[in-house]
Design a protein around this motif. Structure first.
Motif, PDB file in Angstrom:
ATOM      1  N   ASN A  91       0.926  -1.224  -0.173  1.00 14.83           N
ATOM      2  CA  ASN A  91       0.141  -0.029  -0.035  1.00 14.83           C
ATOM      3  C   ASN A  91       0.890   1.147   0.085  1.00 14.83           C
ATOM      4  OD1 ASN A  91      -2.219  -1.466   0.108  1.00 14.83           O
ATOM      5  ND2 ASN A  91      -2.518  -1.498   2.256  1.00 14.83           N
ATOM      6  N   TYR A 100      -8.486   0.893 -12.749  1.00 12.79           N
ATOM      7  CA  TYR A 100      -7.814   0.715 -11.489  1.00 12.79           C
ATOM      8  C   TYR A 100      -8.473  -0.637 -10.705  1.00 12.79           C
ATOM      9  CZ  TYR A 100      -6.432   1.727  -6.628  1.00 12.79           C
ATOM     10  OH  TYR A 100      -5.918   1.408  -5.249  1.00 12.79           O
ATOM     11  N   GLU A 101      -9.964  -0.447 -10.425  1.00  8.20           N
ATOM     12  CA  GLU A 101     -10.640  -1.393  -9.881  1.00  8.20           C
ATOM     13  C   GLU A 101     -10.683  -2.696 -10.414  1.00  8.20           C
ATOM     14  OE1 GLU A 101     -12.252  -0.990  -7.001  1.00  8.20           O
ATOM     15  OE2 GLU A 101     -11.548   1.260  -6.716  1.00  8.20           O
ATOM     16  N   LEU A 121      -7.084  -4.103  -9.574  1.00 11.40           N
ATOM     17  CA  LEU A 121      -6.999  -4.893  -8.139  1.00 11.40           C
ATOM     18  C   LEU A 121      -7.423  -6.024  -7.918  1.00 11.40           C
ATOM     19  CD1 LEU A 121      -8.252  -1.550  -5.863  1.00 11.40           C
ATOM     20  CD2 LEU A 121      -5.987  -2.323  -6.216  1.00 11.40           C
ATOM     21  N   GLU A 139       2.631   1.706  -3.268  1.00 11.52           N
ATOM     22  CA  GLU A 139       1.640   1.982  -4.387  1.00 11.52           C
ATOM     23  C   GLU A 139       1.527   3.547  -4.205  1.00 11.52           C
ATOM     24  OE1 GLU A 139      -0.849  -2.195  -5.310  1.00 11.52           O
ATOM     25  OE2 GLU A 139      -1.570  -0.652  -3.661  1.00 11.52           O
ATOM     26  N   VAL A 183      -0.900  -0.018  -9.113  1.00  9.40           N
ATOM     27  CA  VAL A 183      -1.259  -1.128  -8.494  1.00  9.40           C
ATOM     28  C   VAL A 183       0.024  -2.279  -8.609  1.00  9.40           C
ATOM     29  CG1 VAL A 183      -2.629  -3.189  -9.223  1.00  9.40           C
ATOM     30  CG2 VAL A 183      -3.616  -0.910  -9.551  1.00  9.40           C
ATOM     31  N   LEU A 222     -11.794  -8.833  -4.746  1.00 11.84           N
ATOM     32  CA  LEU A 222     -11.558  -7.684  -4.045  1.00 11.84           C
ATOM     33  C   LEU A 222     -11.843  -7.961  -2.524  1.00 11.84           C
ATOM     34  CD1 LEU A 222     -13.162  -5.037  -5.943  1.00 11.84           C
ATOM     35  CD2 LEU A 222     -10.442  -5.281  -5.740  1.00 11.84           C
ATOM     36  N   TYR A 238      -3.312   6.414  -9.677  1.00 14.92           N
ATOM     37  CA  TYR A 238      -3.138   4.995  -8.915  1.00 14.92           C
ATOM     38  C   TYR A 238      -1.997   4.314  -9.435  1.00 14.92           C
ATOM     39  CZ  TYR A 238      -8.208   6.006  -8.990  1.00 14.92           C
ATOM     40  OH  TYR A 238      -9.418   6.527  -8.513  1.00 14.92           O
ATOM     41  N   ARG A 271       0.740 -10.567  -7.305  1.00 16.15           N
ATOM     42  CA  ARG A 271       0.705  -9.662  -6.428  1.00 16.15           C
ATOM     43  C   ARG A 271       2.232  -9.200  -6.018  1.00 16.15           C
ATOM     44  NH1 ARG A 271      -3.120 -13.599  -3.109  1.00 16.15           N
ATOM     45  NH2 ARG A 271      -1.208 -14.672  -3.138  1.00 16.15           N
TER      46      ARG A 271
END
Length: 361
Positions: free
Chosen positions: A38, A204-205, A208, A41, A54, A216, A52, A229
């Motif tokens: 986090n 972006y969504e 993720l 990013e 990721v 999510l 953003y 990841r």
């Protein structure tokens, strides 16, 4: 021997901070998608100037997931430079899209703007530029072309961390950009790592979820995703090294300037930079007619080299269906290019020895 790149020596510059960062992760007890990811990013998005970022497993996955998120139709065409590293091409073809190879220029080795438009068809959906060797493409002209033909503009920024074009950094010059943090990159992790930057809320969504099995929320899957990841330890290391990126990029520019000012051998073609900010010199590439002889000469004089890259994508067995294609400029570059040692920790004495060896060739 002066190695092409001494990653250990680079990392020794912040050894204590790296060890502290890794230990912080170990002690946290949280090893996947935690505070370090986090934090990185947010910091990398801020650095690039995007909304953003990721974090993903590597640079290829970064590009792959961008195309997955765009939800294009199988067979749609993507314009790409013909002289790029194969990962750029794989990201396209692995999404059942068609890479349309386009010649670069001999001036800066980036995609030739004048060749793009002739490649556009009714099936073309995007232009994927590569800021090759660390130098930005002419993004304003390419964006104008993309807008004219209603195409999506994307960046492969794997080699250009921190390069600036007209006041904006790579990663913030298009709809979305993919980065690699392979250890040898200007911003290198301690293993594989990558990231995507974008200002698109919807993309972006999707990203993720895509990077985390399409999820999510644990055990709830909204899409058919993958497992890619950014690792907590890699994120922690990248947070340390990001603080030094601009300083180290300037050190690379200093090495490049030294080479450009002191290599005068007429057998050597030196690379060009449009302006100091636009190039972060991921590699310093020279060209010569007899590459094999030059490499042997440099090796005999204790200078390490690499070739970026010896075989263009259309000549790779993986794409044997392209074996009959001809890209003369790309082939010339791949036949003549040699990369000299360049790093932020190269000493003046080492630079002098590289120049001396090249001059004697």
């Amino acid at each position: 021997m002066i190695p092409f790149l001494d990653i250990r020596k680079i990392n020794n510059e912040f050894q204590d901070e790296l060890e502290e960062a890794v230990l912080r992760v170990v002690r946290s007890g949280w090893y996947i998608l935690g505070d370090e990811v986090n934090g990185f990013e947010q910091e990398f998005a801020s650095y690039c100037g995007t909304k953003y970022c990721v974090g993903v497993g590597n640079g290829l996955d970064a590009l792959h997931l961008i195309f997955k998120g765009l939800e294009l139709d199988p067979g749609d065409e993507i314009i790409v430079p013909a002289n790029t590293y194969i990962a750029t091409i794989l990201a396209v073809s692995n999404n059942d899209l068609v890479p349309v190879l386009t010649e670069p220029t001999l001036d800066d080795y980036n995609i030739d703007i004048n060749s793009i438009e002739e490649k556009i068809t009714k099936k073309t959906k995007a232009i994927l530029v590569v800021h090759l060797y660390g130098q930005t493409c002419e993004m304003d002209a390419i964006q104008e072309l993309a807008t004219k033909h209603k195409l999506i503009l994307l960046e492969d920024a794997a080699q250009s961390h921190g390069a600036v074009y007209n006041g904006r950094k790579t990663g913030n010059l298009s709809h979305a950009a993919g980065f690699s943090f392979y250890p040898a990159k200007n911003l290198g992790a301690l293993g594989d790592a990558g990231a995507i930057t974008t200002n698109d809320d919807n993309l972006y969504e999707k990203l993720l979820a895509f990077r985390n099995y399409g999820s999510l929320k644990k055990y709830e899957h909204i899409s058919k995703g993958v497992n890619s990841r950014l690792d907590e330890i890699q994120a922690a290391a990248l947070r340390v090294k990001l603080k030094y990126l601009d300083k180290f990029n300037q050190a690379r520019r200093n090495v490049a300037e030294f080479y450009q000012n002191n290599i005068t051998n007429g057998k050597i073609i030196l690379p060009k930079a449009k302006n100091p900010e636009s190039h972060v010199w991921h590699v310093f590439t020279i060209r010569t007619d007899d590459r094999k002889a030059l490499i042997q000469h440099l090796q005999d004089n204790g200078i390490g080299t690499l070739i970026h890259y010896p075989i263009p994508p259309h000549k790779q067995l993986a794409y044997k269906e392209w074996g009959n294609l001809s890209f003369p400029i790309t082939e010339q570059i791949h036949n003549e290019i040699v990369s000299l040692p360049i790093s932020p920790v190269l000493t003046e004495e080492e630079m002098g020895k590289v120049v001396e060896a090249v001059e004697k060739y």
